[in-house]
Enzyme design. Structure first.
Site, PDB file in Angstrom:
ATOM      1  N   HIS A 129      -1.862   6.176  15.020  1.00 16.75           N
ATOM      2  CA  HIS A 129      -1.173   5.434  15.330  1.00 16.75           C
ATOM      3  C   HIS A 129       0.452   6.761  15.237  1.00 16.75           C
ATOM      4  O   HIS A 129       0.197   7.231  15.176  1.00 16.75           O
ATOM      5  CB  HIS A 129      -1.286   4.467  14.250  1.00 16.75           C
ATOM      6  CG  HIS A 129       0.372   4.248  13.942  1.00 16.75           C
ATOM      7  ND1 HIS A 129       1.857   3.955  13.543  1.00 16.75           N
ATOM      8  CD2 HIS A 129       0.557   2.371  14.128  1.00 16.75           C
ATOM      9  CE1 HIS A 129       2.621   3.450  13.862  1.00 16.75           C
ATOM     10  NE2 HIS A 129       1.635   1.833  13.920  1.00 16.75           N
ATOM     11  N   ASP A 206      -4.513   9.262   7.272  1.00 21.16           N
ATOM     12  CA  ASP A 206      -3.992   7.780   6.782  1.00 21.16           C
ATOM     13  C   ASP A 206      -4.952   6.353   6.689  1.00 21.16           C
ATOM     14  O   ASP A 206      -5.624   6.015   7.157  1.00 21.16           O
ATOM     15  CB  ASP A 206      -3.110   7.351   8.335  1.00 21.16           C
ATOM     16  CG  ASP A 206      -2.703   6.530   8.513  1.00 21.16           C
ATOM     17  OD1 ASP A 206      -2.556   5.045   7.805  1.00 21.16           O
ATOM     18  OD2 ASP A 206      -2.143   5.594   9.902  1.00 21.16           O
ATOM     19  N   GLN A 209      -5.122   1.215   8.247  1.00 26.09           N
ATOM     20  CA  GLN A 209      -6.148   0.165   8.145  1.00 26.09           C
ATOM     21  C   GLN A 209      -7.317  -0.041   7.336  1.00 26.09           C
ATOM     22  O   GLN A 209      -7.812  -0.903   7.354  1.00 26.09           O
ATOM     23  CB  GLN A 209      -6.392   0.324  10.273  1.00 26.09           C
ATOM     24  CG  GLN A 209      -5.046   0.867  10.658  1.00 26.09           C
ATOM     25  CD  GLN A 209      -4.443  -1.219  10.924  1.00 26.09           C
ATOM     26  OE1 GLN A 209      -5.084  -2.165  10.908  1.00 26.09           O
ATOM     27  NE2 GLN A 209      -3.381  -1.315  10.712  1.00 26.09           N
ATOM     28  N   LYS A 232      -0.627  -4.486   3.695  1.00 26.04           N
ATOM     29  CA  LYS A 232      -1.548  -4.856   5.150  1.00 26.04           C
ATOM     30  C   LYS A 232      -2.441  -4.938   3.751  1.00 26.04           C
ATOM     31  O   LYS A 232      -4.320  -5.752   4.353  1.00 26.04           O
ATOM     32  CB  LYS A 232      -1.927  -3.658   5.780  1.00 26.04           C
ATOM     33  CG  LYS A 232      -1.422  -3.790   6.992  1.00 26.04           C
ATOM     34  CD  LYS A 232      -1.469  -2.000   7.489  1.00 26.04           C
ATOM     35  CE  LYS A 232      -0.526  -1.857   8.412  1.00 26.04           C
ATOM     36  NZ  LYS A 232      -0.313  -2.224   9.969  1.00 26.04           N
ATOM     37  N   CYS A 370       1.461   0.649  18.678  1.00 26.56           N
ATOM     38  CA  CYS A 370       2.058   1.798  18.903  1.00 26.56           C
ATOM     39  C   CYS A 370       1.196   2.600  19.064  1.00 26.56           C
ATOM     40  O   CYS A 370       1.041   3.924  17.396  1.00 26.56           O
ATOM     41  CB  CYS A 370       2.711   2.085  16.972  1.00 26.56           C
ATOM     42  SG  CYS A 370       3.891   1.458  17.129  1.00 26.56           S
TER      43      CYS A 370
END
Length: 412
Positions: A129, A206, A209, A232, A370
């Protein structure tokens, strides 16, 4: 909170009753929400926690001696402990509250400005991202460090053999997402972390997700930094966490100056507070932190293995239905995926498909998500992305497929 019927079966209809927004209509059609990779929906149990905070004990924390302040402080710090336990951090002060994943990444990137020198190397992956690319480019501009990229293949997977070639004693930091937001690919972060540590490099993952679908055990992973966002994970926007190993958090300088992050201030010198407050300048998103803890309670009651199994069923079902439509091309065909499907149909622009689907009550995401380098790799302007959570149903997939066919017919 609803009970899980078995290890592999959810009472989805009961769970859907927890989400008020799923009862609404869009353009005269029942809402089918398939944009969960951008933001998940929020159950009533979490909404109630937010209302309770502002109705009954809204106050600033850590500094007040009055009852409301103490109640708010206790609830906020209990949420930190819930998050610590969820991710299996060794210490509660290794959990830093942030405004979200992007804030956490920038905090670490800013801290490494004082630790890197010209000629040092940092490694990013081709699947990132923008939030896990741009801060590191800015870091290289400040320090003279060199940014290198792990390439991807046509299945949307990282080429680990090429990653191994990039690693050397000059490698100081590796950053990679746990799951690609654009393709759903689950990256082999265990392998990446081990290989990076073998050359003495730190690793930031990261988890934005991954966190809604995979319960990361940060001690087992031996990861140095892990970041994610509440919105999320059935929680509110504007709050997230940075997990960092204590030894790394002690090395990094504060990211922002202000109240709360100080031990003592004089005009001659300021000393900084201990962890975690060193990185939490100013009044935090108190309600958001408390609600994040409530969202984790909710998802853990459902059970991460249970929801992941169900979401995988939805993924496989939707993938097979899409593959049966002439002209559909799916991007991201790794065997290891979470419930995200990115696709295009012939030469139809993804925006046009998304617009018609919206008229039919179906929310999907269109564009480059993104993750423009991924789109450049496939030489496309963007994709249509359908992403699923445990409150979606196969009946919704059927309606999505029928509506997509209608959109294709209108646009062909």
């Amino acid at each position: 909170m609803n009970k899980v019927l078995s290890h592999t079966t959810l009472d989805v209809e009961q769970i859907r009753k927890d989400f008020p927004i799923l009862k609404r209509e869009v353009n005269g059609k029942p809402l089918i929400y398939l944009d969960n990779a951008a933001t998940s929906q929020t159950p009533q149990q979490v909404i109630d926690v937010i209302v309770d905070y502002y109705s009954n004990y809204n106050a600033n924390i850590h500094r007040g001696v009055h009852s409301l302040s103490q109640e708010a402080t206790d609830a906020y710090e209990q949420a930190r402990i819930k998050i610590q336990k969820h991710f299996n951090a060794k210490l509660s002060h290794e959990i830093i509250f942030t405004s979200g994943t992007t804030h956490g990444i920038n905090l670490v990137a800013n801290g490494f400005s004082s630790l890197l020198k010209k000629g040092d190397e940092i490694i990013v992956s081709a699947l990132e991202h923008h939030s896990n690319i741009v801060p590191w480019q800015m870091l290289c501009e400040r320090t003279g460090a060199i940014l290198k990229v792990i390439p991807m293949n046509t299945d949307g997977e990282l080429v680990i053999s090429e990653f191994e070639k990039l690693l050397n004693p000059n490698t100081k930091l590796v950053f990679v997402n746990h799951v690609s937001n654009a393709l759903g690919t689950i990256n082999p972060i265990e392998t990446i972390i081990e290989k990076a540590h073998n050359v003495g490099a730190a690793v930031l993952v990261d988890g934005a997700q991954a966190a809604p679908h995979i319960k990361a055990n940060v001690q087992e992973l031996d990861v140095d930094f892990y970041v994610c966002s509440a919105h999320k994970m059935c929680g509110p926007t504007g709050v997230g966490i940075l997990y960092g190993k204590e030894e790394w958090l002690k090395k990094l300088p504060p990211y922002q100056g202000g109240g709360e992050m100080i031990a003592e201030v004089t005009f001659e010198k300021t000393t900084y507070a201990d962890l975690p407050h060193k990185f939490e300048a100013g009044t935090p998103n108190i309600c958001g932190g408390i609600a994040f803890g409530a969202a984790l309670d909710y998802m853990n009651t459902v059970g991460f293995n249970t929801l992941a199994n169900y979401e995988n069923e939805l993924l496989e079902y939707a993938t097979s239905q899409l593959q049966a439509i002439e002209g559909v091309k799916i991007y991201g065909t790794s065997k290891h995926k979470t419930s995200v499907i990115s696709f295009n149909v012939g030469n139809i622009h993804p925006y046009d498909i998304g617009t018609i689907l919206d008229k039919l009550g179906i929310a999907v995401r269109t564009g480059h998500h993104c993750a423009q380098p991924i789109m450049d790799y496939f030489k496309i302007p963007g994709t249509v992305r359908a992403s699923f959570m445990f409150y979606n149903t196969k009946e919704e997939v059927d309606t999505f497929i029928a509506s997509l066919k209608k959109a294709i017919m209108m646009l062909s």
